[in-house]
Design a protein around this motif. Structure first.
Motif, PDB file in Angstrom:
ATOM      1  N   ILE A   1       0.013   8.987   5.136  1.00 45.81           N
ATOM      2  CA  ILE A   1      -1.144   8.791   4.256  1.00 45.81           C
ATOM      3  C   ILE A   1      -2.071   7.719   4.823  1.00 45.81           C
ATOM      4  N   TRP A   2      -1.494   6.636   5.344  1.00 43.26           N
ATOM      5  CA  TRP A   2      -2.308   5.532   5.849  1.00 43.26           C
ATOM      6  C   TRP A   2      -2.595   5.632   7.343  1.00 43.26           C
TER       7      TRP A   2
ATOM      8  N   LEU B   1      -6.143   9.197  -1.690  1.00 50.43           N
ATOM      9  CA  LEU B   1      -5.661  10.523  -2.069  1.00 50.43           C
ATOM     10  C   LEU B   1      -6.827  11.445  -2.432  1.00 50.43           C
ATOM     11  N   ARG B   2      -7.856  10.902  -3.082  1.00 47.34           N
ATOM     12  CA  ARG B   2      -9.034  11.722  -3.398  1.00 47.34           C
ATOM     13  C   ARG B   2      -9.712  12.188  -2.110  1.00 47.34           C
ATOM     14  N   LEU B   3      -9.814  11.307  -1.136  1.00 47.11           N
ATOM     15  CA  LEU B   3     -10.457  11.674   0.122  1.00 47.11           C
ATOM     16  C   LEU B   3      -9.644  12.713   0.892  1.00 47.11           C
TER      17      LEU B   3
ATOM     18  N   ALA C   1       0.827  -1.203   0.000  1.00 47.02           N
ATOM     19  CA  ALA C   1       0.000   0.000   0.000  1.00 47.02           C
ATOM     20  C   ALA C   1       0.862   1.254   0.000  1.00 47.02           C
ATOM     21  N   CYS C   2       1.920   1.253   0.813  1.00 46.67           N
ATOM     22  CA  CYS C   2       2.816   2.412   0.863  1.00 46.67           C
ATOM     23  C   CYS C   2       3.532   2.615  -0.464  1.00 46.67           C
ATOM     24  N   ALA C   3       3.948   1.524  -1.080  1.00 48.19           N
ATOM     25  CA  ALA C   3       4.673   1.640  -2.342  1.00 48.19           C
ATOM     26  C   ALA C   3       3.779   2.158  -3.459  1.00 48.19           C
ATOM     27  N   VAL C   4       2.546   1.642  -3.539  1.00 46.42           N
ATOM     28  CA  VAL C   4       1.656   2.046  -4.629  1.00 46.42           C
ATOM     29  C   VAL C   4       1.229   3.497  -4.470  1.00 46.42           C
ATOM     30  N   VAL C   5       0.950   3.950  -3.245  1.00 43.24           N
ATOM     31  CA  VAL C   5       0.579   5.349  -3.069  1.00 43.24           C
ATOM     32  C   VAL C   5       1.777   6.260  -3.336  1.00 43.24           C
ATOM     33  N   SER C   6       2.968   5.678  -3.386  1.00 41.78           N
ATOM     34  CA  SER C   6       4.173   6.426  -3.767  1.00 41.78           C
ATOM     35  C   SER C   6       4.434   6.365  -5.264  1.00 41.78           C
TER      36      SER C   6
ATOM     37  N   PRO D   1       3.907  13.447   9.038  1.00 42.76           N
ATOM     38  CA  PRO D   1       5.093  13.007   8.309  1.00 42.76           C
ATOM     39  C   PRO D   1       6.337  13.064   9.201  1.00 42.76           C
ATOM     40  N   LEU D   2       7.205  12.080   9.025  1.00 42.42           N
ATOM     41  CA  LEU D   2       8.376  11.979   9.891  1.00 42.42           C
ATOM     42  C   LEU D   2       9.471  12.982   9.526  1.00 42.42           C
ATOM     43  N   LEU D   3       9.472  13.428   8.268  1.00 38.28           N
ATOM     44  CA  LEU D   3      10.542  14.338   7.865  1.00 38.28           C
ATOM     45  C   LEU D   3      10.313  15.726   8.441  1.00 38.28           C
TER      46      LEU D   3
END
Length: 382
Positions: free
Chosen positions: A370-371, A345-347, A30-35, A377-379
């Protein structure tokens, strides 16, 4: 997100598992695809780029002390091919639905929410004489969120798959839009009487009887009830809507509880090209006091928009048509992960999916936010 993914059964043998918990692997995907990951190889590469901190947040430290290596391509390939596609789609749909309210109650003059039923072919999934996979989805109009998905194998099977697709959803007060080819009398009656929904069925040339009946109505005697125009993506478009009560004029129509016939005429002008015109006919169970001509035209336009807001994004941003994944459930699982990323992302209010996925790709830590895995965000500075 983690709680919903825990409902997906683990297809792996208990012996020899390098990663004991399935949810960790699904969260990696999920993390990879949203990236912006388009393939299983790119999902693998995302995991390899992720820092130890990211992997720890996903849960690998807790389950594999001293072993923080991300899963290999072979591991993910075997997993995605063996996953239960129905269970994964149900988990994703439930997760997205919790943030997208499709309740029948509306406030003030706002029109009821709408869901489109539409199919999409995974053209690259054909392999050695086997036909490509075909998926049927239930997608909200605004924002574009996929609440349910089923594999139907071939487009001719969409009619049989539409009822099982919609069965789990709460459709009370919702307007369901669909190509009339997807429907039969019993299904439309079930939708209205048992699911307490309304419908708008778009009539195309592949329904010759209904199409001829609608075209034969005296539309020239009916004034235009609504017009709209706008400019976007370099083109100018205008639409006009006419409505007509069909109880007296078309009593033999093949759609139960149909109240209105619609005629939507669209003109489109692109720079340097000839103007194009298109007329679309539809029938609906909505009556004049339940939806205005503007609302009805918006529903038809919203149904068309699924192609651009969902299918086009899957093909252009995530290269779905170019994907040659064909083994087991993998084609459907990859499509489900794309639906998940687009819906989330739409939501969150994203208009440009490509731009947003690039921003997340440059900082894998952002995918955790995102999830909802991290509160922010950690950065630093994000």
């Amino acid at each position: 997100m983690r709680a919903h993914l825990q409902r997906v059964p683990d297809p792996r043998s208990r012996r020899g598992r390098w990663y004991p918990v399935l949810v960790f692997l699904l969260l990696i995907c999920a993390c990879a695809v949203v990236s912006g990951a388009r393939t299983i190889t790119e999902i693998t590469e995302w995991g390899q780029r992720a820092s130890n901190g990211v992997l720890e947040e996903l849960g690998i430290r807790r389950h594999l002390p001293g072993r923080r290596r991300a899963p290999s391509k072979a591991t993910l390939t075997r997993l995605l091919a063996a996953l239960d596609g129905d269970a994964l789609d149900a988990a994703i749909g439930a997760y997205l639905a919790q943030d997208h309210h499709t309740d029948a109650a509306t406030t003030g003059s706002a029109p009821p929410p709408a869901i489109a039923v539409d199919g999409k072919a995974l053209t690259g999934s054909a392999h050695r004489g086997r036909r490509h996979r075909h998926l049927l989805s239930a997608v909200t109009h605004r924002p574009t969120v996929t609440l349910a998905q089923r594999e139907v194998g071939a487009k001719t099977n969409e009619t049989a798959a539409s009822r099982p697709l919609l069965e789990p959803l709460d459709l009370t007060g919702t307007v369901v839009t669909f190509d009339a080819l997807h429907s039969v009398k019993d299904q439309v009656r079930w939708l209205v009487q048992e699911k307490k929904a309304h419908y708008i069925a778009v009539i195309k040339g592949n329904q010759p009887t209904a199409s001829s009946q609608l075209k034969a109505l005296p539309w020239e005697q009916v004034p235009v009830a609504h017009t709209a125009s706008g400019t976007g993506h370099g083109r100018r478009e205008s639409r006009s809507v006419k409505t007509m009560a069909i109880a007296a004029n078309l009593g033999g129509i093949a759609f139960p509880q149909a109240r209105l016939a619609l005629r939507v005429h669209r003109r489109r002008q692109e720079p340097g090209k000839r103007q194009t015109r298109e007329t679309v006919y539809a029938v609906t169970s909505l009556d004049t006091h339940q939806a205005s001509p503007s609302d009805l035209g918006g529903y038809v336009r919203g149904h068309w928009a699924i192609e651009n807001a969902s299918h086009h994004v899957r093909d252009v941003v995530f290269a779905e048509d170019a994907s040659t994944v064909h083994t087991g459930s993998a084609p459907r699982v990859m499509a489900a992960l794309r639906n998940l990323a687009i819906g989330r992302l739409r939501l969150l209010g994203t208009d440009n999916i490509a731009k947003t996925t690039r921003a997340i790709r440059d900082a894998p830590e952002h995918a955790l936010w995102i999830w909802g895995i991290t509160d922010s965000p950690l950065l630093p500075g994000t």
